[in-house]
Motif scaffolding. Structure first.
Motif, PDB file in Angstrom:
ATOM      1  N   LEU A   1      37.251  34.271  49.659  1.00  0.00           N
ATOM      2  CA  LEU A   1      38.110  35.426  49.385  1.00  0.00           C
ATOM      3  C   LEU A   1      37.506  36.223  48.233  1.00  0.00           C
ATOM      4  O   LEU A   1      36.957  35.654  47.298  1.00  0.00           O
ATOM      5  CB  LEU A   1      39.505  34.974  48.941  1.00  0.00           C
ATOM      6  N   LEU A   2      37.678  37.527  48.281  1.00  0.00           N
ATOM      7  CA  LEU A   2      37.339  38.400  47.156  1.00  0.00           C
ATOM      8  C   LEU A   2      38.588  39.181  46.781  1.00  0.00           C
ATOM      9  O   LEU A   2      39.295  39.691  47.655  1.00  0.00           O
ATOM     10  CB  LEU A   2      36.211  39.369  47.537  1.00  0.00           C
ATOM     11  N   ALA A   3      38.847  39.288  45.494  1.00  0.00           N
ATOM     12  CA  ALA A   3      40.046  39.995  45.035  1.00  0.00           C
ATOM     13  C   ALA A   3      39.766  40.612  43.668  1.00  0.00           C
ATOM     14  O   ALA A   3      38.872  40.159  42.948  1.00  0.00           O
ATOM     15  CB  ALA A   3      41.219  39.020  44.937  1.00  0.00           C
ATOM     16  N   PRO A   4      40.521  41.638  43.293  1.00  0.00           N
ATOM     17  CA  PRO A   4      40.291  42.233  41.965  1.00  0.00           C
ATOM     18  C   PRO A   4      40.624  41.239  40.855  1.00  0.00           C
ATOM     19  O   PRO A   4      41.496  40.384  41.007  1.00  0.00           O
ATOM     20  CB  PRO A   4      41.230  43.442  41.927  1.00  0.00           C
ATOM     21  N   SER A   5      39.955  41.389  39.732  1.00  0.00           N
ATOM     22  CA  SER A   5      40.092  40.444  38.617  1.00  0.00           C
ATOM     23  C   SER A   5      41.478  40.530  37.988  1.00  0.00           C
ATOM     24  O   SER A   5      42.223  41.489  38.190  1.00  0.00           O
ATOM     25  CB  SER A   5      39.033  40.723  37.561  1.00  0.00           C
ATOM     26  N   LEU A   6      41.788  39.523  37.189  1.00  0.00           N
ATOM     27  CA  LEU A   6      43.136  39.367  36.636  1.00  0.00           C
ATOM     28  C   LEU A   6      43.301  39.994  35.257  1.00  0.00           C
ATOM     29  O   LEU A   6      44.404  39.962  34.703  1.00  0.00           O
ATOM     30  CB  LEU A   6      43.459  37.872  36.542  1.00  0.00           C
ATOM     31  N   GLU A   7      42.254  40.533  34.690  1.00  0.00           N
ATOM     32  CA  GLU A   7      42.369  41.156  33.369  1.00  0.00           C
ATOM     33  C   GLU A   7      43.362  42.310  33.456  1.00  0.00           C
ATOM     34  O   GLU A   7      43.307  43.133  34.364  1.00  0.00           O
ATOM     35  CB  GLU A   7      41.012  41.691  32.897  1.00  0.00           C
ATOM     36  N   GLU A   8      44.229  42.422  32.462  1.00  0.00           N
ATOM     37  CA  GLU A   8      45.343  43.365  32.593  1.00  0.00           C
ATOM     38  C   GLU A   8      45.015  44.791  32.164  1.00  0.00           C
ATOM     39  O   GLU A   8      45.759  45.707  32.528  1.00  0.00           O
ATOM     40  CB  GLU A   8      46.535  42.842  31.799  1.00  0.00           C
ATOM     41  N   ASN A   9      43.972  45.003  31.390  1.00  0.00           N
ATOM     42  CA  ASN A   9      43.721  46.359  30.913  1.00  0.00           C
ATOM     43  C   ASN A   9      42.966  47.197  31.947  1.00  0.00           C
ATOM     44  O   ASN A   9      41.846  47.649  31.734  1.00  0.00           O
ATOM     45  CB  ASN A   9      42.960  46.337  29.583  1.00  0.00           C
ATOM     46  N   GLN A  10      43.598  47.404  33.090  1.00  0.00           N
ATOM     47  CA  GLN A  10      43.066  48.219  34.179  1.00  0.00           C
ATOM     48  C   GLN A  10      44.264  48.735  34.970  1.00  0.00           C
ATOM     49  O   GLN A  10      45.405  48.513  34.581  1.00  0.00           O
ATOM     50  CB  GLN A  10      42.097  47.409  35.041  1.00  0.00           C
ATOM     51  N   HIS A  11      44.013  49.417  36.065  1.00  0.00           N
ATOM     52  CA  HIS A  11      45.110  49.887  36.916  1.00  0.00           C
ATOM     53  C   HIS A  11      46.044  48.709  37.220  1.00  0.00           C
ATOM     54  O   HIS A  11      45.576  47.658  37.661  1.00  0.00           O
ATOM     55  CB  HIS A  11      44.520  50.461  38.208  1.00  0.00           C
ATOM     56  N   PRO A  12      47.349  48.886  36.975  1.00  0.00           N
ATOM     57  CA  PRO A  12      48.249  47.730  37.154  1.00  0.00           C
ATOM     58  C   PRO A  12      48.261  47.152  38.561  1.00  0.00           C
ATOM     59  O   PRO A  12      48.537  45.963  38.732  1.00  0.00           O
ATOM     60  CB  PRO A  12      49.627  48.280  36.756  1.00  0.00           C
ATOM     61  N   ASP A  13      47.963  47.941  39.562  1.00  0.00           N
ATOM     62  CA  ASP A  13      47.895  47.381  40.919  1.00  0.00           C
ATOM     63  C   ASP A  13      46.751  46.374  41.056  1.00  0.00           C
ATOM     64  O   ASP A  13      46.846  45.430  41.857  1.00  0.00           O
ATOM     65  CB  ASP A  13      47.666  48.492  41.957  1.00  0.00           C
ATOM     66  N   HIS A  14      45.668  46.602  40.318  1.00  0.00           N
ATOM     67  CA  HIS A  14      44.496  45.718  40.489  1.00  0.00           C
ATOM     68  C   HIS A  14      44.807  44.291  40.096  1.00  0.00           C
ATOM     69  O   HIS A  14      44.653  43.364  40.889  1.00  0.00           O
ATOM     70  CB  HIS A  14      43.311  46.241  39.657  1.00  0.00           C
ATOM     71  N   PHE A  15      45.208  44.100  38.847  1.00  0.00           N
ATOM     72  CA  PHE A  15      45.389  42.703  38.416  1.00  0.00           C
ATOM     73  C   PHE A  15      46.577  42.063  39.120  1.00  0.00           C
ATOM     74  O   PHE A  15      46.589  40.865  39.360  1.00  0.00           O
ATOM     75  CB  PHE A  15      45.490  42.591  36.889  1.00  0.00           C
ATOM     76  N   ARG A  16      47.571  42.875  39.482  1.00  0.00           N
ATOM     77  CA  ARG A  16      48.693  42.267  40.219  1.00  0.00           C
ATOM     78  C   ARG A  16      48.235  41.803  41.600  1.00  0.00           C
ATOM     79  O   ARG A  16      48.619  40.715  42.044  1.00  0.00           O
ATOM     80  CB  ARG A  16      49.840  43.276  40.329  1.00  0.00           C
ATOM     81  N   LEU A  17      47.400  42.589  42.256  1.00  0.00           N
ATOM     82  CA  LEU A  17      46.906  42.134  43.549  1.00  0.00           C
ATOM     83  C   LEU A  17      46.056  40.875  43.376  1.00  0.00           C
ATOM     84  O   LEU A  17      46.163  39.935  44.179  1.00  0.00           O
ATOM     85  CB  LEU A  17      46.091  43.235  44.240  1.00  0.00           C
ATOM     86  N   GLY A  18      45.254  40.847  42.334  1.00  0.00           N
ATOM     87  CA  GLY A  18      44.458  39.636  42.081  1.00  0.00           C
ATOM     88  C   GLY A  18      45.336  38.403  41.975  1.00  0.00           C
ATOM     89  O   GLY A  18      45.046  37.358  42.563  1.00  0.00           O
ATOM     90  N   ARG A  19      46.428  38.545  41.255  1.00  0.00           N
ATOM     91  CA  ARG A  19      47.336  37.399  41.116  1.00  0.00           C
ATOM     92  C   ARG A  19      47.993  37.026  42.436  1.00  0.00           C
ATOM     93  O   ARG A  19      48.161  35.845  42.753  1.00  0.00           O
ATOM     94  CB  ARG A  19      48.426  37.739  40.105  1.00  0.00           C
ATOM     95  N   LEU A  20      48.390  38.048  43.181  1.00  0.00           N
ATOM     96  CA  LEU A  20      49.032  37.766  44.463  1.00  0.00           C
ATOM     97  C   LEU A  20      48.063  37.061  45.408  1.00  0.00           C
ATOM     98  O   LEU A  20      48.453  36.133  46.132  1.00  0.00           O
ATOM     99  CB  LEU A  20      49.546  39.071  45.082  1.00  0.00           C
TER     100      LEU A  20
END
Lengths: 246, 246, 246, 246, 246, 246
Positions: free
Chosen positions: B110-129
């Motif tokens: 799987l590839l997913a956006p990273s979990l670091e929070e200082n980016q577009h909020p959709d990115h890290f939330r999708l990473g967590r999901l």
């Protein structure tokens, strides 16, 4: 005595493992050495003291134990004199001496004790010296090294002799050492250091650590290595296993 | 419309890449996708919004751009509806929905956006999901997933869309994407998102990052991935390259 | 049914342990519970789902297993309904519900799963909810809690269910659980969750972790707890043991 | 002159505190020393320079100040010669010299300056030497130590002389020093270093730090210590206080 | 009632500070607000609850206290309704609501509570919402924000209400607030929250923290702010002060 | 030869930059030096070897290159002898020697190579020596320094010669060096080290790094510096730029 070289033509470039004491490589990453030598890779152990400050074992006994253990790992062995057991210091001359070993053996992969400081002071100091040596080995102008051709290794991995010395800020790579043949040879090599294993349950410590990593990875036993530099790969083909059983 | 599956018999298990917006996978790790598809691995992109909150580009335009880009990467594409662009929240139902995608496609990686929070909020939330979804996909009793067989992936890698979103506490793996064919396809796939690249130099950002990693690794360009779980390997054979040029 | 309270007059203030699933407390810190109850401290387990999303075991079976296990630990048990197994979300209402449990039982010490995210999503979410609940329990104006007196706990400890969920940024406290009586009761409590232990070697995982900590501490077995707040002590009298065997 | 030993039969094993300069122990953890000596524990200060590089105070003055301060703390005192103030280096011989002090005094608990590097260079170097010395003291084969029996301490705590030198990666233990008698003795011991306190508000710095920790812990004043090894405890009985007032 | 804007032509762009409760900005960074408003910068406080869950003070009292305090800081004030005190959740709708405040006031600098989780749960959640809001405010396509022009702030700083909530992984910037006029106004603004300061020594906590930073910086008092993004400067001209007194 | 001093009365206090090899300052932070000297600040480079261990370039050639480069940066230059290239060790005598340079030149700002260890061993060792030297320079009693008046610098910034040597635990400050005049002078100064740039693409490495930071900051190019001590500022006036373009 002529110093050993690793010139046998092999498909896999040789591996060079450093230890501060006669048993460090065996306890810290012996299973990985067996894994590589049983696949045909040449491995050479470079031990930087005779363990003369330990509570148990004479230098002569420990030398004999190291020779037996190296044989069990399928590796060759040499001793390099630095400051002596429990006396190791960070000196440029030591790093240059280790760099000359690297230039002579021309390995692709180095193994050295980890840099975490809460362990035997010789361990992390040797780790630092090896890391620096790997750099100096590739600089053309170091006067003391002029007789030998510069050499750039490919990767330096650190091994951890205790849980306390596992690096906190580097992601480990787990090497699967589950095959019975590997486990047997590794265990035998650890037990070859009889002067040490009589006193403390070092073997149980290492087998418990390896079993715990094995449980995480869904295999029998595994050993963690910590790369000094970012891994570079051609593709994801080799990376499709992760330690995520639980 | 029947939902896509990846049943073509392939030697390499399929790869599934998630993006929060139509261009995330392309900008974050498009070169890796090309690298894998050009080696014969099936890759599927799962995009979780139409990018409707962005300053530029309509949902229809962005959908078309994503389809073109996926084709350039050699990947298939589907859209999954969650909360919409700039509205993504961490909900168990979303993780379960993504788990159902994982169960349908049964990827290894799987590839997913990273979990670091200082980016577009959709990115890290999708990473967590996605990380949570990878776990839920293997639990047999989740009621909403009962129709499909449980599936355990092998590894989840995070990609970073910006320098700020590079994980600070995970060692990266650098994938060499230097081949001209890969670089061309990757660049074309990024430029396919014309509505975005008109406004900001996103392409230059990614190529500068990849060149900097390439300089470090001694190759042309490289892309960093961040494994979620410790890498497990059979031996050191695949690990003899490190980023240590300077 | 009247909800349980812990009003028996005891010298040691009661302990309250939270788990997301019926077996979490047992696997994560069961030995610590036994250690405390065998010293006369009241312990209460608060379980926040019936484990209904797991691959094995029905809710009824798992409830029965939890009841048997709690008895083996010498603890009382209650179930609290939140969102259900694999569906837990961070909601203020949940934290307030858990705060009401804290106010009813008035414990000194709380135990909760650790906050590291790379584990079952219910685990770290419950850990966060408990941490927040411990704060809300002491605020006098929370409308939903008005019927009960505010209560301030003394310390919240996190336990880790897997090596991956061990906090990286908190120093652990190791609790010596070596006594045969404790080890037997803990092991029995883990094995009481027969629906789970049939499928995977969870018991071996926990015993291997506890043995590894025991080796480091120079005892038989130990369990690590991670304090949420700095420990406050009257003197060094209780602190003269450290894990420094190797 | 016969070197001091700590052979008085006591219920509490003795404590040994190291300082690089005559006032380090007093400023860094003097309140803890008072707390322990007033409970009947023997404490010994080992000072490794006469402070001869400081802007103010002659070596003779500073020696006298240290002797007066030690008395106020209820501790004995000795000076050990290493490289001199502002000249300390990491040498194996120094660690071995400190190990011989440890073997002579046979303490349970060691105190040493923290390892953070952004402070006076003598401080963190002494911290490292003490940490290494604690290891070497238990190895039976170190030639220079052969006259004395090996000794294993129980725990090494670091103290921080300034906020900048507080370890970032170790959880502190807060020792409550609120009792007026302790605070008076500690303050007097700091002020005994009159040559230093005339020049800068060192006393205010330490009292402000201790008050801030006290506010967090809900007590008057507290001092933070940082354990080198994981704390090992028999139960939670001693741990039911946490710094969570705000 | 018309919502406030900050359109007065000023040389310094306005500052917008968010608090979860009526006293958060005052306790966390009130001195910085005074410093800026006394230099002519417009400052606006946006408070996201009436503090209705606190042990002391009614919403009406707390509103009056906040209004008085804002006046003492030289700032304007508004309340924004989210979920209510002790009930704040991370919702996209909240971030968008805060983004609309940002778009209306068009500040250069934002202040928000820090993201560390071991504090009142409303604090870190509001910090996250503000960080996300600052991003959403600049995206042109967010439907709910369409009536207002996109706005990009220059920098977001976090403030810490307690020592526990100071970010561990961001280097602080210390703002010198030593001038008596600033200290008086800040102290008065904190004391204006009389319902809170009666119960606990919050004022002493903040003044002790500021004095400790002042001691380190060689000034009277200082307040630490934690930038969300790397500081960008034209030269070193503004950077020639460092906190290195001890 | 009389040693240089920086006594010219200037509004901006002088800057002193240390390098382990003749090209370190130029590659690591040359653009910052140009930025400052073009604003009228005096800058002095102190180079601690002739680069005699490098693969390419003789000491004489490298000295000439350094002189030319310093001129292009608008800086003066001196060489200080320590242990020689690739031989630098941490010795108190070295720190004291560097402290004497600091006392002679009396700079406000110091620049030194970063402390991260995975780089040329001379780099991080020099960084440590400079950090210690900045402390020793202000202590009045160091015998070797008695001829010169004590001097306290204002701030020490570290520069990173490679991505690997960027500090992981300090927030960087980005200095905007986008002006064409600065970029030209910086590039020319790097290329003045022709013996080095012939062998590897060092110039491209630095320009790629600076461009990547520039993209993040929304400017052309930027260079990151890492402060050793917390920045102290009078207000937020200088801080209203953050690197948040993407």
């Amino acid at each position: 005595m002529m110093k050993p070289t690793l010139t046998t033509p092999l498909e896999l470039a040789p591996l060079l493992a450093f230890g501060a004491h006669p048993d460090d490589v065996e306890f810290g990453c012996g299973g990985v050495i067996v894994r590589e030598t049983s696949a045909g890779r040449a491995a050479h152990l470079c031990v930087c003291s005779r363990g003369e400050a330990a509570t148990h074992g004479t230098p002569a006994e420990r030398t004999a134990e190291a020779e037996k253990a190296a044989q069990l790992l399928g590796a060759t062995l040499e001793f390099v004199e630095l400051d002596g057991d429990a006396h190791l210091e960070i000196r440029a001359a030591h790093a240059i001496k280790l760099a000359s070993v690297i230039r002579r053996l021309r390995p692709d992969i180095l193994l050295a004790p980890s840099l975490e400081e809460n362990q035997h002071p010789d361990h992390f100091r040797l780790g630092r010296l090896v890391r620096d040596a790997a750099r100096l080995a590739r600089y053309g102008g170091v006067a003391e090294l002029r007789g030998s051709a510069a050499h750039a290794i490919s990767q330096l991995f650190f091994y951890a002799l205790t849980p306390e010395s596992e690096p906190a800020d580097v992601s480990p790579v787990l090497i699967d050492v589950s095959s019975p043949k590997i486990m047997e040879a590794w265990t035998a090599a650890m037990e070859a250091h009889a002067s040490q294993t009589r006193a403390r349950n070092y073997v149980e410590l290492q087998l418990t650590r390896a079993r715990l990593l094995g449980l995480r990875a869904g295999v029998g036993h595994a050993i963690a290595l910590y790369p000094n530099d970012a891994l570079v790969l051609d593709s994801l083909a080799q990376l499709s296993r992760g330690a995520r059983l639980f």
